[in-house]
Design a protein around this motif. Sequence first.
Motif, PDB file in Angstrom:
ATOM      1  N   VAL A  59      -1.372  -1.295 -51.310  1.00 13.80           N
ATOM      2  CA  VAL A  59      -0.141  -1.123 -50.546  1.00 13.80           C
ATOM      3  C   VAL A  59      -0.217   0.165 -49.729  1.00 13.80           C
ATOM      4  O   VAL A  59      -0.576   1.221 -50.245  1.00 13.80           O
ATOM      5  N   HIS A  60       0.120   0.081 -48.449  1.00 19.40           N
ATOM      6  CA  HIS A  60       0.175   1.250 -47.576  1.00 19.40           C
ATOM      7  C   HIS A  60       1.622   1.525 -47.186  1.00 19.40           C
ATOM      8  O   HIS A  60       2.425   0.609 -47.043  1.00 19.40           O
ATOM      9  N   ALA A  61       1.924   2.799 -46.998  1.00 17.68           N
ATOM     10  CA  ALA A  61       3.289   3.219 -46.691  1.00 17.68           C
ATOM     11  C   ALA A  61       3.578   3.103 -45.199  1.00 17.68           C
ATOM     12  O   ALA A  61       2.700   3.294 -44.358  1.00 17.68           O
ATOM     13  N   VAL A  62       4.836   2.815 -44.877  1.00 20.71           N
ATOM     14  CA  VAL A  62       5.292   2.755 -43.486  1.00 20.71           C
ATOM     15  C   VAL A  62       5.551   4.148 -42.930  1.00 20.71           C
ATOM     16  O   VAL A  62       5.262   4.436 -41.762  1.00 20.71           O
ATOM     17  N   GLU A  63       6.092   5.044 -43.760  1.00 21.38           N
ATOM     18  CA  GLU A  63       6.639   6.308 -43.266  1.00 21.38           C
ATOM     19  C   GLU A  63       5.635   7.181 -42.515  1.00 21.38           C
ATOM     20  O   GLU A  63       5.998   7.758 -41.467  1.00 21.38           O
ATOM     21  N   PRO A  64       4.392   7.334 -42.978  1.00 23.92           N
ATOM     22  CA  PRO A  64       3.476   8.181 -42.206  1.00 23.92           C
ATOM     23  C   PRO A  64       3.210   7.642 -40.800  1.00 23.92           C
ATOM     24  O   PRO A  64       3.026   8.426 -39.857  1.00 23.92           O
ATOM     25  N   TYR A  65       3.192   6.322 -40.643  1.00 25.22           N
ATOM     26  CA  TYR A  65       3.045   5.754 -39.296  1.00 25.22           C
ATOM     27  C   TYR A  65       4.259   6.087 -38.440  1.00 25.22           C
ATOM     28  O   TYR A  65       4.116   6.465 -37.274  1.00 25.22           O
ATOM     29  N   VAL A  66       5.442   5.954 -39.015  1.00 23.65           N
ATOM     30  CA  VAL A  66       6.656   6.234 -38.251  1.00 23.65           C
ATOM     31  C   VAL A  66       6.665   7.692 -37.800  1.00 23.65           C
ATOM     32  O   VAL A  66       6.996   8.007 -36.644  1.00 23.65           O
ATOM     33  N   ARG A  67       6.273   8.609 -38.703  1.00 19.34           N
ATOM     34  CA  ARG A  67       6.256  10.031 -38.340  1.00 19.34           C
ATOM     35  C   ARG A  67       5.240  10.307 -37.231  1.00 19.34           C
ATOM     36  O   ARG A  67       5.515  11.091 -36.314  1.00 19.34           O
ATOM     37  N   ALA A  68       4.086   9.681 -37.310  1.00 23.30           N
ATOM     38  CA  ALA A  68       3.057   9.913 -36.291  1.00 23.30           C
ATOM     39  C   ALA A  68       3.394   9.230 -34.976  1.00 23.30           C
ATOM     40  O   ALA A  68       3.155   9.793 -33.894  1.00 23.30           O
ATOM     41  N   TRP A  69       3.971   8.036 -35.037  1.00 22.08           N
ATOM     42  CA  TRP A  69       4.156   7.226 -33.831  1.00 22.08           C
ATOM     43  C   TRP A  69       5.429   7.542 -33.055  1.00 22.08           C
ATOM     44  O   TRP A  69       5.461   7.357 -31.840  1.00 22.08           O
ATOM     45  N   TYR A  82      -1.405   0.333 -33.362  1.00 24.38           N
ATOM     46  CA  TYR A  82      -1.483  -0.571 -34.520  1.00 24.38           C
ATOM     47  C   TYR A  82      -2.105   0.137 -35.723  1.00 24.38           C
ATOM     48  O   TYR A  82      -2.893   1.061 -35.573  1.00 24.38           O
ATOM     49  N   PRO A  83      -1.733  -0.290 -36.943  1.00 23.87           N
ATOM     50  CA  PRO A  83      -2.167   0.363 -38.176  1.00 23.87           C
ATOM     51  C   PRO A  83      -3.401  -0.306 -38.769  1.00 23.87           C
ATOM     52  O   PRO A  83      -4.027  -1.182 -38.159  1.00 23.87           O
ATOM     53  N   GLU A 102       3.949  -5.623 -40.995  1.00 23.87           N
ATOM     54  CA  GLU A 102       5.102  -6.431 -40.602  1.00 23.87           C
ATOM     55  C   GLU A 102       6.319  -5.565 -40.295  1.00 23.87           C
ATOM     56  O   GLU A 102       7.032  -5.797 -39.306  1.00 23.87           O
ATOM     57  N   GLU A 103       6.553  -4.542 -41.109  1.00 22.67           N
ATOM     58  CA  GLU A 103       7.737  -3.700 -40.898  1.00 22.67           C
ATOM     59  C   GLU A 103       7.627  -2.917 -39.593  1.00 22.67           C
ATOM     60  O   GLU A 103       8.614  -2.790 -38.851  1.00 22.67           O
ATOM     61  N   LEU A 104       6.446  -2.399 -39.282  1.00 21.24           N
ATOM     62  CA  LEU A 104       6.267  -1.681 -38.016  1.00 21.24           C
ATOM     63  C   LEU A 104       6.486  -2.614 -36.832  1.00 21.24           C
ATOM     64  O   LEU A 104       7.109  -2.241 -35.837  1.00 21.24           O
ATOM     65  N   ALA A 105       5.980  -3.835 -36.935  1.00 24.27           N
ATOM     66  CA  ALA A 105       6.192  -4.808 -35.858  1.00 24.27           C
ATOM     67  C   ALA A 105       7.657  -5.206 -35.768  1.00 24.27           C
ATOM     68  O   ALA A 105       8.194  -5.396 -34.668  1.00 24.27           O
ATOM     69  N   ARG A 106       8.334  -5.322 -36.902  1.00 23.37           N
ATOM     70  CA  ARG A 106       9.766  -5.658 -36.896  1.00 23.37           C
ATOM     71  C   ARG A 106      10.564  -4.593 -36.165  1.00 23.37           C
ATOM     72  O   ARG A 106      11.540  -4.891 -35.465  1.00 23.37           O
ATOM     73  N   ARG A 107      10.134  -3.337 -36.306  1.00 25.11           N
ATOM     74  CA  ARG A 107      10.799  -2.226 -35.619  1.00 25.11           C
ATOM     75  C   ARG A 107      10.347  -2.104 -34.160  1.00 25.11           C
ATOM     76  O   ARG A 107      10.753  -1.179 -33.470  1.00 25.11           O
ATOM     77  N   ARG A 108       9.496  -3.000 -33.707  1.00 25.68           N
ATOM     78  CA  ARG A 108       8.956  -2.989 -32.348  1.00 25.68           C
ATOM     79  C   ARG A 108       8.173  -1.702 -32.072  1.00 25.68           C
ATOM     80  O   ARG A 108       8.189  -1.161 -30.976  1.00 25.68           O
TER      81      ARG A 108
END
Length: 294
Positions: A59-69, A82-83, A102-108
Amino acid sequence: MTSPVIVELALNGPTPRSVNRHVPRSPAEITAVALEGIELGASIVHNHNDDPMFTADGVHAVEPYVRAWTPILDRYPDVLLYPTMGAAARGIPVERRWAHVEELARRRMGMTLVDPGSVNLGLTSDGVLDPVAAAEPYANPHADTDHMITRTAALGAAPSISIFEPGYLRTVLTWHRTGRLPAGAIVKLYFGGRLEFGLPPTPTALEAYLELLAPSGLPWSVAVLGGDVVGCGLAELAVRRGGHVRVGLEDHAGPGEPSNADLLRALGELLADMGRVPASIAETRAILGVPATA
């Protein structure tokens, strides 16, 4: 007029700083390197975080992508990001392994990652297993890849599709022929350098892939895992044949410690010598058929 070339920057992957001191690891470092890369011509950016690739949990976390992106998208709202995902299934349901995608794509916020098959990765040219790899295969059964493409289509996201072996491409072409391939796809042809998998980065190997690809008209790019896509000549071959190119410290192996910017500049110089230019973000979206953000 010659068409522009899509440049992807794969800025870190699992490459440790012990291999190259320039590898960005924290979200802030990833943001800074990505922004510099976009200024140097990258219109697709791929990164990993410090969730391990080969793990019992998967399982990978969403939050570090959100902070970086988030800062990247604030400045370049149409850039394509893309991750990655956990690389050894070992009984972990795809719904968990792929949940952050999926969650990152859901958030566009990005493209999805679709890996349509299984492969042994990590064996190096000197006959030992790379320490960041695992002894088990990178396993994506058909049911898992079906989940990835079905959810990608439902989310209206564009997929980045990895091709590690010729069989992967035949699977993707079957989806395309039967109308199941999500719109906006780009096919990434990965060749093995010091990593012994798939096909080597040779003209014959490229032509084998292109023979399969030709009837589809799908956009495609090349990368060399454990090598130098520009230095070995594959980037030039690909561009001359109508393809696109991925560079970055995830993939690169060679003398010295180049930065991501150094690798992008080397590709930029090659393109200039060929009378070509990197595709802008808008041009990349047009080539892939991905609408601009609202």
